[in-house]
Scaffold this motif. Sequence first.
Motif, PDB file in Angstrom:
ATOM      1  N   GLU A 178       6.753  -6.705 -13.018  1.00 15.84           N
ATOM      2  CA  GLU A 178       7.034  -5.378 -13.578  1.00 15.84           C
ATOM      3  C   GLU A 178       5.812  -4.796 -14.286  1.00 15.84           C
ATOM      4  OE1 GLU A 178      10.555  -4.903 -15.849  1.00 15.84           O
ATOM      5  OE2 GLU A 178      11.853  -5.925 -14.403  1.00 15.84           O
ATOM      6  N   ARG A 179       5.111  -5.623 -15.055  1.00 15.17           N
ATOM      7  CA  ARG A 179       3.926  -5.135 -15.767  1.00 15.17           C
ATOM      8  C   ARG A 179       2.827  -4.732 -14.789  1.00 15.17           C
ATOM      9  NH1 ARG A 179       1.576  -8.739 -20.288  1.00 15.17           N
ATOM     10  NH2 ARG A 179       0.359  -6.826 -20.527  1.00 15.17           N
ATOM     11  N   ILE A 180       2.665  -5.510 -13.706  1.00 23.74           N
ATOM     12  CA  ILE A 180       1.649  -5.170 -12.710  1.00 23.74           C
ATOM     13  C   ILE A 180       1.998  -3.847 -12.039  1.00 23.74           C
ATOM     14  CG2 ILE A 180       0.628  -5.839 -10.492  1.00 23.74           C
ATOM     15  CD1 ILE A 180       0.973  -8.760 -11.383  1.00 23.74           C
ATOM     16  N   ALA A 181       3.269  -3.667 -11.673  1.00 19.43           N
ATOM     17  CA  ALA A 181       3.697  -2.423 -11.032  1.00 19.43           C
ATOM     18  C   ALA A 181       3.444  -1.224 -11.943  1.00 19.43           C
ATOM     19  CB  ALA A 181       5.175  -2.519 -10.661  1.00 19.43           C
ATOM     20  N   GLN A 182       3.783  -1.366 -13.208  1.00 23.06           N
ATOM     21  CA  GLN A 182       3.553  -0.274 -14.160  1.00 23.06           C
ATOM     22  C   GLN A 182       2.062   0.022 -14.304  1.00 23.06           C
ATOM     23  OE1 GLN A 182       5.468  -1.829 -17.652  1.00 23.06           O
ATOM     24  NE2 GLN A 182       7.532  -1.341 -16.939  1.00 23.06           N
ATOM     25  N   TYR A 183       1.256  -1.029 -14.344  1.00 18.66           N
ATOM     26  CA  TYR A 183      -0.192  -0.848 -14.465  1.00 18.66           C
ATOM     27  C   TYR A 183      -0.748  -0.120 -13.240  1.00 18.66           C
ATOM     28  CZ  TYR A 183      -5.144  -2.073 -14.976  1.00 18.66           C
ATOM     29  OH  TYR A 183      -6.516  -2.016 -15.082  1.00 18.66           O
ATOM     30  N   LEU A 184      -0.303  -0.515 -12.049  1.00 14.62           N
ATOM     31  CA  LEU A 184      -0.799   0.110 -10.830  1.00 14.62           C
ATOM     32  C   LEU A 184      -0.401   1.577 -10.739  1.00 14.62           C
ATOM     33  CD1 LEU A 184      -0.134  -2.776  -8.287  1.00 14.62           C
ATOM     34  CD2 LEU A 184      -2.356  -1.989  -9.125  1.00 14.62           C
ATOM     35  N   ILE A 185       0.812   1.906 -11.126  1.00 16.71           N
ATOM     36  CA  ILE A 185       1.249   3.301 -11.128  1.00 16.71           C
ATOM     37  C   ILE A 185       0.429   4.116 -12.115  1.00 16.71           C
ATOM     38  CG2 ILE A 185       3.164   4.860 -11.622  1.00 16.71           C
ATOM     39  CD1 ILE A 185       3.452   3.313  -9.006  1.00 16.71           C
TER      40      ILE A 185
ATOM     41  N   LEU B 119       7.430  -1.498  -5.599  1.00 14.17           N
ATOM     42  CA  LEU B 119       6.362  -2.409  -5.974  1.00 14.17           C
ATOM     43  C   LEU B 119       6.915  -3.660  -6.643  1.00 14.17           C
ATOM     44  CD1 LEU B 119       3.566  -0.037  -7.355  1.00 14.17           C
ATOM     45  CD2 LEU B 119       3.419  -1.510  -5.336  1.00 14.17           C
ATOM     46  N   VAL B 120       7.851  -3.461  -7.558  1.00 11.91           N
ATOM     47  CA  VAL B 120       8.454  -4.607  -8.241  1.00 11.91           C
ATOM     48  C   VAL B 120       9.130  -5.520  -7.229  1.00 11.91           C
ATOM     49  CG1 VAL B 120      10.255  -5.325  -9.863  1.00 11.91           C
ATOM     50  CG2 VAL B 120       8.725  -3.431 -10.452  1.00 11.91           C
ATOM     51  N   GLY B 121       9.772  -4.929  -6.212  1.00 18.67           N
ATOM     52  CA  GLY B 121      10.439  -5.721  -5.194  1.00 18.67           C
ATOM     53  C   GLY B 121       9.485  -6.522  -4.335  1.00 18.67           C
ATOM     54  N   LEU B 122       8.247  -6.057  -4.200  1.00 18.38           N
ATOM     55  CA  LEU B 122       7.254  -6.758  -3.384  1.00 18.38           C
ATOM     56  C   LEU B 122       6.475  -7.806  -4.180  1.00 18.38           C
ATOM     57  CD1 LEU B 122       5.877  -3.656  -1.468  1.00 18.38           C
ATOM     58  CD2 LEU B 122       7.194  -5.528  -0.456  1.00 18.38           C
TER      59      LEU B 122
ATOM     60  N   LYS C 229       0.832  -1.209   0.000  1.00 21.65           N
ATOM     61  CA  LYS C 229       0.000   0.000   0.000  1.00 21.65           C
ATOM     62  C   LYS C 229       0.864   1.256   0.000  1.00 21.65           C
ATOM     63  CE  LYS C 229      -3.107   2.485   3.200  1.00 21.65           C
ATOM     64  NZ  LYS C 229      -2.109   3.438   3.722  1.00 21.65           N
ATOM     65  N   GLU C 230       1.883   1.272   0.852  1.00 20.77           N
ATOM     66  CA  GLU C 230       2.745   2.450   0.955  1.00 20.77           C
ATOM     67  C   GLU C 230       3.505   2.692  -0.349  1.00 20.77           C
ATOM     68  OE1 GLU C 230       3.511   1.940   5.789  1.00 20.77           O
ATOM     69  OE2 GLU C 230       5.026   1.298   4.328  1.00 20.77           O
ATOM     70  N   ALA C 231       3.982   1.624  -0.976  1.00 23.05           N
ATOM     71  CA  ALA C 231       4.696   1.769  -2.240  1.00 23.05           C
ATOM     72  C   ALA C 231       3.769   2.274  -3.337  1.00 23.05           C
ATOM     73  CB  ALA C 231       5.321   0.436  -2.640  1.00 23.05           C
ATOM     74  N   TRP C 232       2.540   1.774  -3.324  1.00 25.08           N
ATOM     75  CA  TRP C 232       1.560   2.214  -4.328  1.00 25.08           C
ATOM     76  C   TRP C 232       1.216   3.686  -4.131  1.00 25.08           C
ATOM     77  CZ3 TRP C 232      -3.757  -0.666  -5.191  1.00 25.08           C
ATOM     78  CH2 TRP C 232      -4.318  -0.236  -6.397  1.00 25.08           C
ATOM     79  N   GLU C 233       0.984   4.082  -2.888  1.00 23.29           N
ATOM     80  CA  GLU C 233       0.645   5.476  -2.607  1.00 23.29           C
ATOM     81  C   GLU C 233       1.797   6.407  -2.984  1.00 23.29           C
ATOM     82  OE1 GLU C 233      -2.478   5.229   1.126  1.00 23.29           O
ATOM     83  OE2 GLU C 233      -0.332   5.019   1.538  1.00 23.29           O
ATOM     84  N   ALA C 234       3.040   5.943  -2.776  1.00 13.29           N
ATOM     85  CA  ALA C 234       4.214   6.755  -3.111  1.00 13.29           C
ATOM     86  C   ALA C 234       4.554   6.686  -4.593  1.00 13.29           C
ATOM     87  CB  ALA C 234       5.411   6.291  -2.286  1.00 13.29           C
ATOM     88  N   ARG C 235       3.835   5.837  -5.312  1.00 12.76           N
ATOM     89  CA  ARG C 235       4.096   5.606  -6.745  1.00 12.76           C
ATOM     90  C   ARG C 235       5.556   5.208  -6.963  1.00 12.76           C
ATOM     91  NH1 ARG C 235       0.482  10.387  -9.689  1.00 12.76           N
ATOM     92  NH2 ARG C 235      -1.349  10.107  -8.345  1.00 12.76           N
ATOM     93  N   ASP C 236       6.012   4.343  -6.069  1.00 12.84           N
ATOM     94  CA  ASP C 236       7.389   3.864  -6.104  1.00 12.84           C
ATOM     95  C   ASP C 236       7.418   2.544  -6.864  1.00 12.84           C
ATOM     96  OD1 ASP C 236       9.928   2.864  -5.606  1.00 12.84           O
ATOM     97  OD2 ASP C 236       9.971   3.541  -3.524  1.00 12.84           O
ATOM     98  N   ILE C 237       7.666   2.619  -8.139  1.00 17.52           N
ATOM     99  CA  ILE C 237       7.586   1.427  -8.977  1.00 17.52           C
ATOM    100  C   ILE C 237       8.667   0.413  -8.604  1.00 17.52           C
ATOM    101  CG2 ILE C 237       9.050   2.338 -10.843  1.00 17.52           C
ATOM    102  CD1 ILE C 237       7.048   0.939 -12.782  1.00 17.52           C
ATOM    103  N   LYS C 238       9.834   0.898  -8.197  1.00 19.18           N
ATOM    104  CA  LYS C 238      10.912  -0.020  -7.817  1.00 19.18           C
ATOM    105  C   LYS C 238      10.512  -0.825  -6.580  1.00 19.18           C
ATOM    106  CE  LYS C 238      15.836  -0.204  -6.681  1.00 19.18           C
ATOM    107  NZ  LYS C 238      17.087   0.600  -6.482  1.00 19.18           N
TER     108      LYS C 238
END
Length: 329
Positions: free
Chosen positions: A258-265, A229-232, A218-227
């Motif tokens: 990676e694709r999921i992280a990009q989509y979520l951002i 998100l990919v790590g999680l 949640k915190e990574a998504w809110e921060a739009r931290d794609i790196k």
Amino acid sequence: MSTSEPDPGPDPDPVFGERRRLIAVAYRLLGSLADAEDAVQEAYARWYAMSARQREAVETPGAWLTTVAARICLDLLGSARARRERYVGAWIPEPLPDRTDWAGGPADPADRVALHESVNMAFLVVLESMTPAERVAFVLHDVFRYPFAEIAGIIARSPAACRQLAASGRRRVRSAQPPASPSPSPSTGTGTGTGTGRSTATTATTTAGQAALVRHFKEAWEARDIKALVGLLDPDATMVADGGGLVGAALRPVEGGERIAQYLIHMAAKAPGLTLLEQTVNGAPGLVARHCGTTVTVAAFGLAADRVTHIWAVRNPQKLRAWNREGAS
């Protein structure tokens, strides 16, 4: 009773006290709270359609209601496959808010754990892969411990055939599960054979770890931290969304961390003002997205080895009525 109506409270007729357990059974059979409530309502309608003398002749009203409700569910499962072929995008079981009465109220703590896990989204998704007869036999026997002799009368098969159906369903569940962590004690299972039984202490520890992982997500998504998100996310993670053709949602699974992280951002940038909340979804840590006070998305997670392996995002507003009625905050 529809999902928008409040619970009417205790009913003077003791047979009404079976309702909570019946909905617990029907939800696991159908994967839809609305359909489960309709099936149980129909079972009660048939009960009260009988004469008083006919009702008095029923030795165990709860067993009679369970049989009727399960048969109704079996019929609904048969027609559901045709309906879902016309469904727009992926169909995901209706998510449940954190309400203890969906578990059916078992007295044994070990049974409570097993029933709690039987509403886990990953478990329900596997149930969707079963044939209607397989699902009824497996759920009634392995989750609710109904004897095969009783199940045989519900699905019109022999007890031996019901045993085989339940075993087939059990294999589906086991093949879909990640390798299990060593159990602290070989005697902590519930004896259902599903692999869902764990000690209460082990489940609590696991839930705490899951909650921490979901919080970091949640915190990574809110921060739009794609790196982050990919790590999680597991490299082979899959995200499935259910909009039902009523709201925007990916029509096909999004595959790969990676694709999921990009989509979520990308989605976060398109949805300003969205509030993410950590809440229990189907008995496990999940996320709820609210916009202007309305729940618009409920996300359940599949987790393994400290990574997110699956995300099931329900956006279909027809499946979020209980969440908006509950006024989750």
